[in-house]
Structures are given as structure tokens and as C-alpha cells.
Write a protein that holds these residues in place. Structure first.
Motif, mmCIF file in Angstrom:
data_model
loop_
_atom_site.group_PDB
_atom_site.id
_atom_site.type_symbol
_atom_site.label_atom_id
_atom_site.label_comp_id
_atom_site.label_asym_id
_atom_site.label_seq_id
_atom_site.Cartn_x
_atom_site.Cartn_y
_atom_site.Cartn_z
ATOM 1 N N GLU A 179 -9.372 2.380 -2.318
ATOM 2 C CA GLU A 179 -9.321 1.232 -3.223
ATOM 3 C C GLU A 179 -8.170 1.357 -4.203
ATOM 4 O O GLU A 179 -7.500 0.363 -4.523
ATOM 5 C CB GLU A 179 -10.649 1.105 -3.955
ATOM 6 C CG GLU A 179 -11.788 0.679 -3.036
ATOM 7 C CD GLU A 179 -13.133 0.669 -3.734
ATOM 8 O OE1 GLU A 179 -13.272 1.327 -4.793
ATOM 9 O OE2 GLU A 179 -14.058 0.003 -3.223
ATOM 10 N N GLU A 180 -7.921 2.570 -4.695
ATOM 11 C CA GLU A 180 -6.798 2.791 -5.617
ATOM 12 C C GLU A 180 -5.465 2.474 -4.944
ATOM 13 O O GLU A 180 -4.511 2.054 -5.604
ATOM 14 C CB GLU A 180 -6.806 4.239 -6.113
ATOM 15 C CG GLU A 180 -7.946 4.558 -7.071
ATOM 16 C CD GLU A 180 -8.139 6.055 -7.269
ATOM 17 O OE1 GLU A 180 -7.379 6.847 -6.644
ATOM 18 O OE2 GLU A 180 -9.052 6.439 -8.018
ATOM 19 N N LYS A 181 -5.409 2.677 -3.641
ATOM 20 C CA LYS A 181 -4.185 2.415 -2.881
ATOM 21 C C LYS A 181 -4.139 0.994 -2.314
ATOM 22 O O LYS A 181 -3.213 0.644 -1.584
ATOM 23 C CB LYS A 181 -4.045 3.430 -1.742
ATOM 24 C CG LYS A 181 -3.793 4.852 -2.203
ATOM 25 C CD LYS A 181 -2.426 4.965 -2.873
ATOM 26 C CE LYS A 181 -2.098 6.387 -3.276
ATOM 27 N NZ LYS A 181 -0.748 6.484 -3.879
ATOM 28 N N GLY A 182 -5.143 0.172 -2.651
ATOM 29 C CA GLY A 182 -5.154 -1.198 -2.158
ATOM 30 C C GLY A 182 -5.529 -1.320 -0.701
ATOM 31 O O GLY A 182 -5.173 -2.312 -0.044
ATOM 32 N N LEU A 183 -6.272 -0.352 -0.181
ATOM 33 C CA LEU A 183 -6.673 -0.341 1.224
ATOM 34 C C LEU A 183 -8.171 -0.572 1.354
ATOM 35 O O LEU A 183 -8.963 -0.109 0.528
ATOM 36 C CB LEU A 183 -6.321 1.005 1.863
ATOM 37 C CG LEU A 183 -4.836 1.340 1.973
ATOM 38 C CD1 LEU A 183 -4.643 2.829 2.240
ATOM 39 C CD2 LEU A 183 -4.187 0.517 3.074
#
Length: 346
Positions: free
Chosen positions: A98-102
Motif C-alpha cells: 500500500e505504501e508503494k501504491g500497489l
């Protein structure tokens, strides 16, 4: 985070969701699993998918695959045991995604694995090919209402039809993925034709590819796949059963770029009756006109030998070459003169 694009109806022009499957390529190392997330985040892929194995819940002692698998693992069961992460570790992997936008995905291979992932939260349920007849597990997934991605690598069409028809009784969005359970899978067994078949038959289709190349994913995007899933590796020198069927991070980047290029093409069909302005401006530069080979006096009746065709296309078009043979010149013209309609007698 945006919702997965395969939640949209097939009539909507939405992007293909590219899933990078780590599976068990982390080889039981939590640090390696996190390293995969960091690497995949650089490629433009939409989702990371793992596999959640709880060995004791997944197989019986009589399972044929309980054979020596590697120098480290006495049996495949021991290998799966070594692949297990704690709920806290799985939650950490999800947070990292989630932090990486995945989007975070993981395939459950047992009901306890489903329960673990259900508590942590996944963006969708990826149904492995061997679970397509596991009705108790499928029902638990479907009752969550989350999207379901159904791999079909070991099933004939009748079995897929049966499962899809049953799943339709639930509210969960469904994508049916063409898949061939060979690692790696050669081009003659990819079955790319089934992407179009599944799209027509089930509405939303995709491809779970094990070829170890970018080509089937690109072809699937052209055929309207809404999901493309590929295995990934950080290096061709890593260990793991899926290595021959995996893309490197660099290859995954090219696959994503190619799919996005294809999406843009498909979203902008060209009408050949309407030449784009950018191309229209090139016509006089690159098209050709009828041009004199030498100086000709007024009154000359034009013959083929008097004329040739040259750039630019600003005069009588080269296509009309034959039409002006036999016409008379109204005035004298020099060599290399681009003939215009007003140069000719009526």
C-alpha cells in the motif's frame, strides 16, 4: 488507492490490471519478499501477488508431491512449511504494498490460509488453478463480495462453465483467466485464443502467463484482457520452481510499457476517411506532382516523354499523369516546372 480496473464492466474502457506474481520466489525470506515489493513498484505494475501456504492445512501425508525438493528441503511439504509467514509478517507485506501504491494479493491454498488473508485484507481473491473445484473455499471467497480472479490452468471448458455459473449466484465481480499449468509454458500451449473466448463467454477475461516472456501478455492486451498476471524474479540466477516461467524486473517493466501503449492505441481508433492534421500537413511535402522534363513552348501537345513526377505535391497530382497526356500548354514552361491546371488549355 484506486480500485482494481477489472471491477469495471467490460463495456467501459479501463486499463488492464498487471499483476506481478512473486509466489514463493522469496524462498521463505521475509526480507526478500519486501525487496520484491520495492522492485515491482518501479515497473508500473498494478499489483503484487504472493501465495499463502499453510502446509499442514493444505496436504495430507499421502500427497504424491511430498518428495525431496531441494538441498535444503527434504520434501515439498517441508518447502511449503518454510514458505509460511506469520499473520503479522503478512500484514507488514500488505502495508508495504500500500505504501508503494500497489494492490496486495495472495492466493490462499486452504481455508486457514483464506481466514488469515481475510483478516489482513486483500484487494481481490486469486483462485489458483487447483482450487477451481474447491467449492467450500470458493464459497468463502465469493461471500466476501471481493473480486475473484479464476485461473483455469487444469480445467476443461465444462468444468469452468460449471464453476462460473455457480459463482454468478454471488455478488462478487469475476474475471476468468486463461492459464496453462506448465512451468515454463511454450507458445504452442499458451492458448491465447481463449482470452477472446472467455471475454465473449464470461464477460471479463484475462491471462495468467507462465511463458517467461512478455509476448503472451502483450497479445492478451490486444485481445481485450482486463488482467495479465506474470511471475517475476529479481535474477535469472535465483532459486525456485517458478524461475523458468518468470520475467525479470526489466522485462516486467517492458511488458507494462507495452500494455499501456496497446491500451492507448485501442482507445484511439483512427478513421481512415479523416486524415490527422499532423499527417495532412505532410501530404504536399511527400506526395508528387507532374513535372516537365525540359523547357516546352506554348501550344505543345503533351506526351509522356515530356513529363515526369517529382516532389512536392503542390501541382497536378502524379495520379493524374495519364489524364493530361494530349492536352496543350497554354504558355511556355521551363524544365522542372510543376504543372498547374492553369498551365493547360481547356
Amino acid at each position: 488507492m484506486n480500485s482494481p480496473t477489472w471491477l469495471h464492466t467490460p463495456s467501459e474502457k479501463a486499463a488492464c490490471t498487471v499483476i506481478a506474481e512473486v509466489a514463493q520466489a522469496h524462498d521463505g525470506s521475509l526480507g526478500m519478499a519486501h525487496a520484491f515489493i520495492d522492485a515491482i513498484a518501479t515497473t508500473g505494475a498494478d499489483a503484487v501477488k504472493f501465495q499463502t501456504h499453510i502446509a499442514a492445512a493444505e496436504s495430507t501425508p499421502g500427497e504424491p508431491w511430498r518428495v525431496r525438493f531441494s538441498p535444503q528441503d527434504e520434501t515439498r511439504y517441508d518447502y511449503w512449511k518454510r514458505m509460511e509467514f506469520t499473520p503479522e509478517q503478512w500484514a507488514g507485506l500488505k502495508r508495504h504494498c500500500e505504501e508503494k501504491g500497489l494492490l496486495f494479493l495472495s492466493s490462499p491454498f486452504s481455508e486457514p490460509a483464506f481466514e488469515l488473508l481475510d483478516r489482513i485484507g486483500v484487494a481481490a481473491w486469486k483462485v489458483a488453478s487447483g482450487e477451481i473445484t474447491n467449492k467450500p473455499l470458493l464459497e468463502r471467497m465469493a461471500r466476501t463480495g471481493l473480486p475473484m480472479l479464476l485461473s483455469t490452468g487444469m480445467s476443461p471448458l465444462a468444468e469452468i462453465d460449471r464453476t462460473v455459473a455457480w459463482l454468478r449466484s454471488f455478488s462478487a465481480p469475476l474475471a476468468v483467466l486463461q492459464c496453462t499449468s506448465e512451468y515454463p509454458c511454450g507458445p504452442e500451449h499458451i492458448g491465447i485464443n481463449n482470452v477472446a473466448l472467455f471475454r465473449e463467454r464470461y464477460g471479463t477475461a484475462g491471462l495468467s502467463d507462465h511463458s517467461g516472456t512478455i509476448y503472451p501478455g502483450l497479445a492478451a492486451a490486444m485481445l481485450g484482457a482486463r488482467v495479465v498476471e506474470v511471475h517475476v524474479t529479481l535474477s535469472r540466477h535465483m532459486f525456485g520452481p517458478d524461475l523458468p516461467a518468470s520475467l525479470t524486473i526489466e522485462e516486467l517493466t517492458r511488458l507494462v510499457e507495452g500494455i499501456r501503449f496497446i491500451e492507448t492505441m485501442l482507445a484511439h481508433p483512427q478513421d481512415k476517411d479523416r486524415i490527422p492534421e499532423t499527417v495532412e500537413a505532410l501530404r504536399p511535402i511527400f506526395m508528387k506532382s507532374v513535372v516537365t522534363r525540359r523547357t516546352l513552348p506554348a501550344g505543345t501537345r503533351l506526351e509522356a516523354g515530356h513529363l515526369t513526377t517529382k516532389k512536392p505535391g503542390t501541382g497536378i497530382p502524379a495520379w493524374d499523369f495519364d489524364r493530361i497526356i494530349g492536352r496543350r500548354l497554354r504558355r511556355s514552361v521551363p524544365e522542372n516546372h510543376i504543372l498547374m491546371p492553369e498551365d493547360l488549355e481547356d
